[in-house]
Motif scaffolding. Structure first.
Motif, PDB file in Angstrom:
ATOM      1  N   VAL A 137      12.623  51.511  16.381  1.00 11.91           N
ATOM      2  CA  VAL A 137      13.288  52.627  15.686  1.00 11.91           C
ATOM      3  C   VAL A 137      12.813  53.983  16.205  1.00 11.91           C
ATOM      4  O   VAL A 137      13.168  55.033  15.656  1.00 11.91           O
ATOM      5  N   ASN A 138      11.972  53.948  17.255  1.00 12.83           N
ATOM      6  CA  ASN A 138      11.574  55.169  17.959  1.00 12.83           C
ATOM      7  C   ASN A 138      10.786  56.139  17.093  1.00 12.83           C
ATOM      8  O   ASN A 138      11.028  57.356  17.094  1.00 12.83           O
ATOM      9  N   PHE A 181      12.592  49.144   7.146  1.00 13.30           N
ATOM     10  CA  PHE A 181      12.195  47.852   6.575  1.00 13.30           C
ATOM     11  C   PHE A 181      12.941  46.711   7.277  1.00 13.30           C
ATOM     12  O   PHE A 181      12.347  45.658   7.601  1.00 13.30           O
ATOM     13  N   GLU A 182      14.219  46.884   7.544  1.00 20.05           N
ATOM     14  CA  GLU A 182      14.990  45.867   8.248  1.00 20.05           C
ATOM     15  C   GLU A 182      14.427  45.644   9.657  1.00 20.05           C
ATOM     16  O   GLU A 182      14.313  44.503  10.123  1.00 20.05           O
ATOM     17  N   ALA A 183      14.055  46.728  10.328  1.00 23.55           N
ATOM     18  CA  ALA A 183      13.473  46.608  11.662  1.00 23.55           C
ATOM     19  C   ALA A 183      12.135  45.875  11.608  1.00 23.55           C
ATOM     20  O   ALA A 183      11.840  45.033  12.473  1.00 23.55           O
ATOM     21  N   LEU A 184      11.331  46.153  10.603  1.00 26.92           N
ATOM     22  CA  LEU A 184      10.037  45.491  10.462  1.00 26.92           C
ATOM     23  C   LEU A 184      10.225  43.996  10.218  1.00 26.92           C
ATOM     24  O   LEU A 184       9.523  43.161  10.803  1.00 26.92           O
ATOM     25  N   ALA A 207       3.747  56.453  11.069  1.00 30.26           N
ATOM     26  CA  ALA A 207       4.887  56.969  10.313  1.00 30.26           C
ATOM     27  C   ALA A 207       5.688  55.827   9.711  1.00 30.26           C
ATOM     28  O   ALA A 207       6.146  55.912   8.556  1.00 30.26           O
ATOM     29  N   LEU A 208       5.858  54.745  10.470  1.00 30.82           N
ATOM     30  CA  LEU A 208       6.582  53.594   9.942  1.00 30.82           C
ATOM     31  C   LEU A 208       5.822  52.972   8.776  1.00 30.82           C
ATOM     32  O   LEU A 208       6.404  52.645   7.735  1.00 30.82           O
ATOM     33  N   ARG A 249       6.029  46.623  17.158  1.00 25.72           N
ATOM     34  CA  ARG A 249       7.351  46.387  17.734  1.00 25.72           C
ATOM     35  C   ARG A 249       8.438  47.087  16.939  1.00 25.72           C
ATOM     36  O   ARG A 249       9.401  47.618  17.497  1.00 25.72           O
ATOM     37  N   ALA A 250       8.303  47.099  15.614  1.00 31.69           N
ATOM     38  CA  ALA A 250       9.305  47.752  14.783  1.00 31.69           C
ATOM     39  C   ALA A 250       9.314  49.261  15.023  1.00 31.69           C
ATOM     40  O   ALA A 250      10.377  49.884  15.100  1.00 31.69           O
ATOM     41  N   ALA A 251       8.136  49.857  15.153  1.00 30.64           N
ATOM     42  CA  ALA A 251       8.061  51.295  15.406  1.00 30.64           C
ATOM     43  C   ALA A 251       8.726  51.638  16.729  1.00 30.64           C
ATOM     44  O   ALA A 251       9.457  52.640  16.838  1.00 30.64           O
TER      45      ALA A 251
END
Length: 314
Positions: free
Chosen positions: A27-28, A11-14, A33-34, A22-24
């Protein structure tokens, strides 16, 4: 189902990246899945955290509050995971931030010394401006950062590293116009129309403005320079003057052989460099003192080289 740290990290990455794609990547994991993890987080909390727009996502009011608390939780987890390494001293992984007007000069010297102490030490360096590094320290994304004081330390602790004086840099012709080298030279005698500084946001530009008592609202020649190397190349060719920190003297003279230097009269303008970290309430922090000692020695070498090139008046 309980909330998980993985969901909070996703959630923080999103929130940081502003899109699922970009968030996926950050966090690889795959984008589906994200998306599934974020849906599960929203279901668990019983409220929407984001608005799903065609090309971006936007946090809801509840999402902003969840992000604030999630960032705090993740920062505390980063501190918890670092406890064993910190108790053992400078080993394992080190996440170090350095401002751009220090990094190119300090890191080649300091990283060599750190690796010589422990080849297994994993060093991750982030070069960024002061505000970004302070945010990284607060969020637990950085273990320590090299900054120029003063800054709002808040819940941070600092080890002073050195006093880094400024010298005046320019072409021989430009410096000769200021009068004989034996005459007193004060930074307040420099006009805004001849001084080239870094882009706004660099603390070095603010320090130079303060040292020269310039009006910060008065525009100087706008070249969009984001590095000292660019400025030195310009002033070496006669495009104005600039203030150069001592730690940069050897490197910048090597890159711009036509560059000439002149010392200011005492008291010379200067900045204080320091190593900062989050305060930990008295926890044993041998690694921090060890890191500070290595950085102090490395900066000392750079200052000694600068003094040989541009001797300080007795």
């Amino acid at each position: 189902m309980s909330l998980t740290l993985r969901q909070l990290r996703y959630f923080e990455a999103l929130a940081r990246e502003g899109s699922f794609g970009r968030a996926a990547a950050a966090v690889n994991i795959s984008q589906p899945a994200l998306s599934m993890q974020i849906r599960e987080l929203e279901d668990r909390l019983g409220a929407p955290l984001i608005e799903r727009l065609p090309r971006e996502v936007r946090l809801t009011r509840i999402g902003r509050e969840v992000l604030r608390r999630a960032s705090h939780v993740l920062a505390e987890m980063a501190e918890l995971e670092a406890v064993p390494r910190r108790a053992r001293g400078l080993m394992g992984e080190l996440k170090l931030g350095v401002i751009p007007t220090v990094a190119p000069y300090l890191l080649p010297v300091a990283l060599t010394r750190l690796r010589a102490r422990d080849l297994t030490l994993e060093i991750r360096v982030r070069e960024a401006q002061t505000a970004q590094l302070l945010a990284g320290l607060e969020a637990g994304a950085l273990d320590a950062a090299v900054l120029a004081l003063p800054v709002d330390t808040g819940a941070l602790e600092a080890i002073p590293l050195c006093e880094d004086r400024f010298v005046l840099a320019g072409s021989a012709a430009r410096l000769e116009r200021l009068g004989p080298a034996a005459e007193d030279l004060r930074p307040t005698e420099l006009g805004a129309d001849q001084l080239l500084l870094l882009d706004e946001g660099h603390c070095l530009a603010d320090q130079a403005i303060a040292a020269c008592s310039l009006d910060p609202t008065r525009r100087r020649v706008d070249l969009g320079a984001s590095s000292l190397a660019t400025l030195c190349g310009l002033v070496a060719e006669g495009f104005g003057l600039t203030l150069l920190p001592e730690i940069a003297v050897r490197s910048e003279l090597a890159g711009a052989p036509a560059l000439r230097l002149r010392r200011f009269s005492a008291p010379e303008p200067r900045r204080t460099l320091a190593l900062l970290r989050r305060a930990t309430g008295g926890m044993q922090e041998d690694w921090f003192a060890e890191l500070g000692a290595v950085l102090q020695a490395s900066l000392g070498d750079l200052l000694d080289q600068a003094h040989r090139i541009a001797p300080v008046a007795e």
